[in-house]
Design a protein around this motif. Structure first.
Motif, PDB file in Angstrom:
ATOM      1  N   PHE A  65       0.891  -1.278  -0.088  1.00  0.00           N
ATOM      2  CA  PHE A  65      -0.087   0.297   0.028  1.00  0.00           C
ATOM      3  C   PHE A  65       0.877   1.173   0.205  1.00  0.00           C
ATOM      4  O   PHE A  65       0.467   2.181  -0.747  1.00  0.00           O
ATOM      5  CB  PHE A  65      -0.812  -0.089   1.274  1.00  0.00           C
ATOM      6  N   ALA A  66       1.945   1.316   0.756  1.00  0.00           N
ATOM      7  CA  ALA A  66       2.753   2.542   1.020  1.00  0.00           C
ATOM      8  C   ALA A  66       3.621   2.889  -0.434  1.00  0.00           C
ATOM      9  O   ALA A  66       3.595   3.987  -0.557  1.00  0.00           O
ATOM     10  CB  ALA A  66       3.856   2.097   2.011  1.00  0.00           C
ATOM     11  N   LEU A  67       3.956   1.615  -1.301  1.00  0.00           N
ATOM     12  CA  LEU A  67       4.412   2.030  -2.522  1.00  0.00           C
ATOM     13  C   LEU A  67       3.472   2.785  -3.451  1.00  0.00           C
ATOM     14  O   LEU A  67       3.967   3.369  -4.460  1.00  0.00           O
ATOM     15  CB  LEU A  67       4.687   0.525  -3.122  1.00  0.00           C
ATOM     16  N   GLY A  68       2.150   2.835  -3.208  1.00  0.00           N
ATOM     17  CA  GLY A  68       1.306   3.766  -4.080  1.00  0.00           C
ATOM     18  C   GLY A  68       1.353   5.050  -3.562  1.00  0.00           C
ATOM     19  O   GLY A  68       0.994   6.069  -4.311  1.00  0.00           O
ATOM     20  N   GLY A  69       1.947   5.404  -2.315  1.00  0.00           N
ATOM     21  CA  GLY A  69       1.768   6.768  -1.692  1.00  0.00           C
ATOM     22  C   GLY A  69       2.667   7.528  -2.768  1.00  0.00           C
ATOM     23  O   GLY A  69       2.088   8.809  -2.672  1.00  0.00           O
ATOM     24  N   PRO A  70       3.609   7.482  -3.173  1.00  0.00           N
ATOM     25  CA  PRO A  70       4.296   8.442  -3.929  1.00  0.00           C
ATOM     26  C   PRO A  70       3.620   8.865  -5.267  1.00  0.00           C
ATOM     27  O   PRO A  70       3.789   9.595  -6.087  1.00  0.00           O
ATOM     28  CB  PRO A  70       5.676   7.704  -4.310  1.00  0.00           C
ATOM     29  N   ILE A  71       2.665   7.867  -5.605  1.00  0.00           N
ATOM     30  CA  ILE A  71       1.730   8.059  -6.843  1.00  0.00           C
ATOM     31  C   ILE A  71       0.382   8.806  -6.473  1.00  0.00           C
ATOM     32  O   ILE A  71       0.186   9.895  -7.263  1.00  0.00           O
ATOM     33  CB  ILE A  71       1.639   6.911  -7.443  1.00  0.00           C
ATOM     34  N   TYR A  72      -0.391   8.389  -5.420  1.00  0.00           N
ATOM     35  CA  TYR A  72      -1.784   8.963  -5.241  1.00  0.00           C
ATOM     36  C   TYR A  72      -1.463  10.038  -4.735  1.00  0.00           C
ATOM     37  O   TYR A  72      -0.701  10.590  -3.991  1.00  0.00           O
ATOM     38  CB  TYR A  72      -2.428   7.916  -4.504  1.00  0.00           C
ATOM     39  N   ALA A  73      -2.495  11.130  -4.844  1.00  0.00           N
ATOM     40  CA  ALA A  73      -2.834  12.589  -4.306  1.00  0.00           C
ATOM     41  C   ALA A  73      -1.548  13.219  -5.096  1.00  0.00           C
ATOM     42  O   ALA A  73      -1.163  14.234  -4.414  1.00  0.00           O
ATOM     43  CB  ALA A  73      -2.733  12.394  -2.761  1.00  0.00           C
ATOM     44  N   GLY A  74      -1.310  12.879  -6.287  1.00  0.00           N
ATOM     45  CA  GLY A  74      -0.236  13.845  -7.115  1.00  0.00           C
ATOM     46  C   GLY A  74       0.919  13.180  -6.741  1.00  0.00           C
ATOM     47  O   GLY A  74       1.389  13.060  -5.853  1.00  0.00           O
ATOM     48  N   THR A  75       1.590  12.831  -7.812  1.00  0.00           N
ATOM     49  CA  THR A  75       3.064  12.195  -7.973  1.00  0.00           C
ATOM     50  C   THR A  75       3.815  13.141  -6.966  1.00  0.00           C
ATOM     51  O   THR A  75       3.647  14.304  -7.213  1.00  0.00           O
ATOM     52  CB  THR A  75       3.311  11.826  -9.295  1.00  0.00           C
ATOM     53  N   ASN A  76       4.850  12.387  -6.739  1.00  0.00           N
ATOM     54  CA  ASN A  76       5.941  13.081  -6.166  1.00  0.00           C
ATOM     55  C   ASN A  76       6.512  14.227  -6.980  1.00  0.00           C
ATOM     56  O   ASN A  76       6.992  15.294  -6.301  1.00  0.00           O
ATOM     57  CB  ASN A  76       6.809  12.431  -5.340  1.00  0.00           C
ATOM     58  N   GLU A  77       6.752  13.952  -8.151  1.00  0.00           N
ATOM     59  CA  GLU A  77       7.354  14.973  -9.275  1.00  0.00           C
ATOM     60  C   GLU A  77       6.374  15.925  -9.164  1.00  0.00           C
ATOM     61  O   GLU A  77       6.863  17.212  -9.253  1.00  0.00           O
ATOM     62  CB  GLU A  77       7.716  14.009 -10.609  1.00  0.00           C
ATOM     63  N   ILE A  78       5.129  15.909  -9.274  1.00  0.00           N
ATOM     64  CA  ILE A  78       4.300  16.902  -9.558  1.00  0.00           C
ATOM     65  C   ILE A  78       4.501  17.747  -8.166  1.00  0.00           C
ATOM     66  O   ILE A  78       4.406  18.962  -8.076  1.00  0.00           O
ATOM     67  CB  ILE A  78       2.811  16.672  -9.772  1.00  0.00           C
ATOM     68  N   GLN A  79       4.353  16.967  -6.980  1.00  0.00           N
ATOM     69  CA  GLN A  79       4.545  17.973  -5.719  1.00  0.00           C
ATOM     70  C   GLN A  79       5.994  18.653  -5.657  1.00  0.00           C
ATOM     71  O   GLN A  79       5.794  19.719  -5.267  1.00  0.00           O
ATOM     72  CB  GLN A  79       4.333  16.882  -4.834  1.00  0.00           C
ATOM     73  N   ARG A  80       6.764  18.108  -6.330  1.00  0.00           N
ATOM     74  CA  ARG A  80       8.115  18.751  -6.125  1.00  0.00           C
ATOM     75  C   ARG A  80       8.255  19.976  -6.986  1.00  0.00           C
ATOM     76  O   ARG A  80       8.729  21.278  -6.674  1.00  0.00           O
ATOM     77  CB  ARG A  80       9.228  17.888  -6.687  1.00  0.00           C
ATOM     78  N   ASN A  81       7.533  19.876  -8.256  1.00  0.00           N
ATOM     79  CA  ASN A  81       7.275  21.242  -8.992  1.00  0.00           C
ATOM     80  C   ASN A  81       6.525  22.228  -8.296  1.00  0.00           C
ATOM     81  O   ASN A  81       6.795  23.240  -8.318  1.00  0.00           O
ATOM     82  CB  ASN A  81       6.683  20.636 -10.261  1.00  0.00           C
ATOM     83  N   ILE A  82       5.497  21.943  -7.546  1.00  0.00           N
ATOM     84  CA  ILE A  82       4.580  22.748  -6.743  1.00  0.00           C
ATOM     85  C   ILE A  82       5.598  23.476  -5.763  1.00  0.00           C
ATOM     86  O   ILE A  82       5.342  24.609  -5.311  1.00  0.00           O
ATOM     87  CB  ILE A  82       3.596  22.315  -6.223  1.00  0.00           C
ATOM     88  N   ILE A  83       6.122  22.573  -4.884  1.00  0.00           N
ATOM     89  CA  ILE A  83       7.354  23.184  -4.131  1.00  0.00           C
ATOM     90  C   ILE A  83       8.256  24.163  -4.675  1.00  0.00           C
ATOM     91  O   ILE A  83       8.568  25.189  -4.028  1.00  0.00           O
ATOM     92  CB  ILE A  83       8.163  22.076  -3.309  1.00  0.00           C
ATOM     93  N   ALA A  84       8.806  23.913  -5.698  1.00  0.00           N
ATOM     94  CA  ALA A  84       9.859  24.630  -6.368  1.00  0.00           C
ATOM     95  C   ALA A  84       9.180  26.024  -6.838  1.00  0.00           C
ATOM     96  O   ALA A  84       9.889  27.019  -6.495  1.00  0.00           O
ATOM     97  CB  ALA A  84      10.379  23.994  -7.628  1.00  0.00           C
TER      98      ALA A  84
END
Length: 93
Positions: A65-84
């Motif tokens: 289940f945890a392996l899906g975490g970096p994908i659901y609710a917006g991939t971590n790559e997208i989240q990093r773009n938002i942070i940047a």
């Protein structure tokens, strides 16, 4: 240490929101941090339990289940773009 950092960050967020603040782009930091920490916690637990843990162990289900975490609710790559862009003010790519 990372779990404690996450805990303290969460307390800070709850305090700010309960005082009338809002969630903003910093929630992207929380999402990235938690999703990576969740995978690391489950993987560490399986490593500590040894090879047999993967045969019939609730930690295996948790890891899957945890392996899906970096994908659901917006991939971590997208989240990093938002942070940047929103938190650090960097230009769009």
């Amino acid at each position: 240490i990372k779990a404690q950092a996450y805990r303290l960050h969460t307390f800070g967020t709850v305090t700010r929101v309960s005082a009338g603040g809002e969630l903003g782009a910093e929630s992207s930091v929380t999402k990235v941090f938690w999703s990576e920490l969740d995978v690391a916690i489950h993987q560490t637990a399986l490593d500590m339990r040894g090879a047999d843990a993967e045969l019939a162990d609730s930690w295996t289900d948790g890891l899957l289940f945890a392996l899906g975490g970096p994908i659901y609710a917006g991939t971590n790559e997208i989240q990093r773009n938002i942070i940047a862009e929103r938190l650090l003010g960097l230009p769009r790519k």
